[in-house]
Design a protein around this motif. Structure first.
Motif, PDB file in Angstrom:
ATOM      1  N   ASN A  81       0.798  -1.210   0.000  1.00 27.24           N
ATOM      2  CA  ASN A  81       0.000   0.000   0.000  1.00 27.24           C
ATOM      3  C   ASN A  81       0.838   1.271   0.000  1.00 27.24           C
ATOM      4  OD1 ASN A  81      -2.496  -1.343  -0.078  1.00 27.24           O
ATOM      5  ND2 ASN A  81      -2.375  -1.759   2.106  1.00 27.24           N
ATOM      6  N   ALA A  82       2.134   1.149  -0.252  1.00 29.58           N
ATOM      7  CA  ALA A  82       3.005   2.324  -0.260  1.00 29.58           C
ATOM      8  C   ALA A  82       2.614   3.292  -1.371  1.00 29.58           C
ATOM      9  CB  ALA A  82       4.458   1.903  -0.397  1.00 29.58           C
ATOM     10  N   ALA A  83       2.311   2.766  -2.561  1.00 26.01           N
ATOM     11  CA  ALA A  83       1.928   3.643  -3.673  1.00 26.01           C
ATOM     12  C   ALA A  83       0.659   4.414  -3.326  1.00 26.01           C
ATOM     13  CB  ALA A  83       1.724   2.819  -4.940  1.00 26.01           C
ATOM     14  N   ARG A  84      -0.285   3.760  -2.710  1.00 21.39           N
ATOM     15  CA  ARG A  84      -1.530   4.421  -2.301  1.00 21.39           C
ATOM     16  C   ARG A  84      -1.242   5.507  -1.266  1.00 21.39           C
ATOM     17  NH1 ARG A  84      -5.159   0.330  -0.211  1.00 21.39           N
ATOM     18  NH2 ARG A  84      -5.507  -0.134  -2.394  1.00 21.39           N
ATOM     19  N   ALA A  85      -0.382   5.191  -0.297  1.00 22.87           N
ATOM     20  CA  ALA A  85      -0.060   6.151   0.763  1.00 22.87           C
ATOM     21  C   ALA A  85       0.624   7.396   0.199  1.00 22.87           C
ATOM     22  CB  ALA A  85       0.819   5.494   1.819  1.00 22.87           C
TER      23      ALA A  85
ATOM     24  N   GLU B  85      -0.864   5.622  -6.648  1.00 21.19           N
ATOM     25  CA  GLU B  85      -1.516   4.352  -6.970  1.00 21.19           C
ATOM     26  C   GLU B  85      -1.895   4.224  -8.446  1.00 21.19           C
ATOM     27  OE1 GLU B  85      -5.117   1.653  -5.109  1.00 21.19           O
ATOM     28  OE2 GLU B  85      -5.086   3.803  -4.747  1.00 21.19           O
ATOM     29  N   ASP B  86      -2.156   5.349  -9.122  1.00 18.01           N
ATOM     30  CA  ASP B  86      -2.534   5.292 -10.535  1.00 18.01           C
ATOM     31  C   ASP B  86      -1.328   5.107 -11.454  1.00 18.01           C
ATOM     32  OD1 ASP B  86      -1.687   7.880  -9.794  1.00 18.01           O
ATOM     33  OD2 ASP B  86      -2.686   8.766 -11.527  1.00 18.01           O
ATOM     34  N   LYS B  87      -0.095   5.254 -10.916  1.00 14.63           N
ATOM     35  CA  LYS B  87       1.114   5.144 -11.739  1.00 14.63           C
ATOM     36  C   LYS B  87       1.960   3.921 -11.419  1.00 14.63           C
ATOM     37  CE  LYS B  87       1.410  10.078 -12.236  1.00 14.63           C
ATOM     38  NZ  LYS B  87       2.021  11.297 -11.810  1.00 14.63           N
ATOM     39  N   VAL B  88       2.013   3.539 -10.145  1.00 17.67           N
ATOM     40  CA  VAL B  88       2.870   2.437  -9.705  1.00 17.67           C
ATOM     41  C   VAL B  88       2.145   1.628  -8.634  1.00 17.67           C
ATOM     42  CG1 VAL B  88       5.026   3.675 -10.186  1.00 17.67           C
ATOM     43  CG2 VAL B  88       4.002   3.851  -7.935  1.00 17.67           C
ATOM     44  N   GLY B  89       2.797   0.564  -8.172  1.00 20.96           N
ATOM     45  CA  GLY B  89       2.257  -0.197  -7.052  1.00 20.96           C
ATOM     46  C   GLY B  89       1.680  -1.545  -7.421  1.00 20.96           C
ATOM     47  N   SER B  90       1.479  -1.769  -8.715  1.00 27.29           N
ATOM     48  CA  SER B  90       0.996  -3.073  -9.180  1.00 27.29           C
ATOM     49  C   SER B  90       1.412  -3.239 -10.631  1.00 27.29           C
ATOM     50  CB  SER B  90      -0.530  -3.171  -9.046  1.00 27.29           C
ATOM     51  OG  SER B  90      -1.165  -2.157  -9.809  1.00 27.29           O
ATOM     52  N   ILE B  91       1.391  -4.468 -11.084  1.00 27.45           N
ATOM     53  CA  ILE B  91       1.776  -4.756 -12.469  1.00 27.45           C
ATOM     54  C   ILE B  91       0.499  -4.763 -13.300  1.00 27.45           C
ATOM     55  CG2 ILE B  91       2.881  -6.416 -14.016  1.00 27.45           C
ATOM     56  CD1 ILE B  91       4.468  -7.360 -11.539  1.00 27.45           C
TER      57      ILE B  91
ATOM     58  N   LYS C 216       0.830   1.195 -16.143  1.00 23.58           N
ATOM     59  CA  LYS C 216       1.598   1.568 -14.961  1.00 23.58           C
ATOM     60  C   LYS C 216       3.074   1.293 -15.206  1.00 23.58           C
ATOM     61  CE  LYS C 216      -1.841   1.043 -11.357  1.00 23.58           C
ATOM     62  NZ  LYS C 216      -2.087   0.482 -10.021  1.00 23.58           N
ATOM     63  N   GLN C 217       3.929   2.059 -14.511  1.00 21.51           N
ATOM     64  CA  GLN C 217       5.362   1.842 -14.625  1.00 21.51           C
ATOM     65  C   GLN C 217       5.772   0.697 -13.715  1.00 21.51           C
ATOM     66  OE1 GLN C 217       7.862   5.204 -14.210  1.00 21.51           O
ATOM     67  NE2 GLN C 217       6.617   6.490 -15.508  1.00 21.51           N
TER      68      GLN C 217
END
Length: 90
Positions: free
Chosen positions: A1-5, A9-15, A19-20
């Protein structure tokens, strides 16, 4: 949840498409990686760079089948020589 924090979240944090991501594919079927019991331990303690087959940086493939993609190797080597000279001059 670091990207969300961090509000990213719309750019990174999951594949996901769009997203990058930085990814590496590692061949674990070679003799020196056997027997394979725990993948994470194998990657950390017993796998070398020669087993990395493919790399994506920010979603763009930079290594394909152990061959550099979209990189001017001669230009990179020229820059390393320039830096070598600058460092040696200090």
């Amino acid at each position: 949840n670091a990207a969300r924090a961090m509000g990213l979240e719309d750019k990174v944090g999951s594949i996901e498409v769009g997203k990058q991501a930085d990814l590496a594919a590692v061949r674990l079927s070679d003799l020196e990686t056997q027997p394979l019991f725990h993948v994470a331990s194998q990657l950390v303690y017993a796998t070398g760079r020669h087993q990395v087959t493919d790399v994506w940086i920010a979603g763009r493939r930079k290594l394909a089948g152990r061959q550099l993609v979209d990189m001017d190797v001669e230009a990179i080597l020229a820059r390393t020589r320039q830096w070598r000279e600058r460092i040696a001059a200090v």
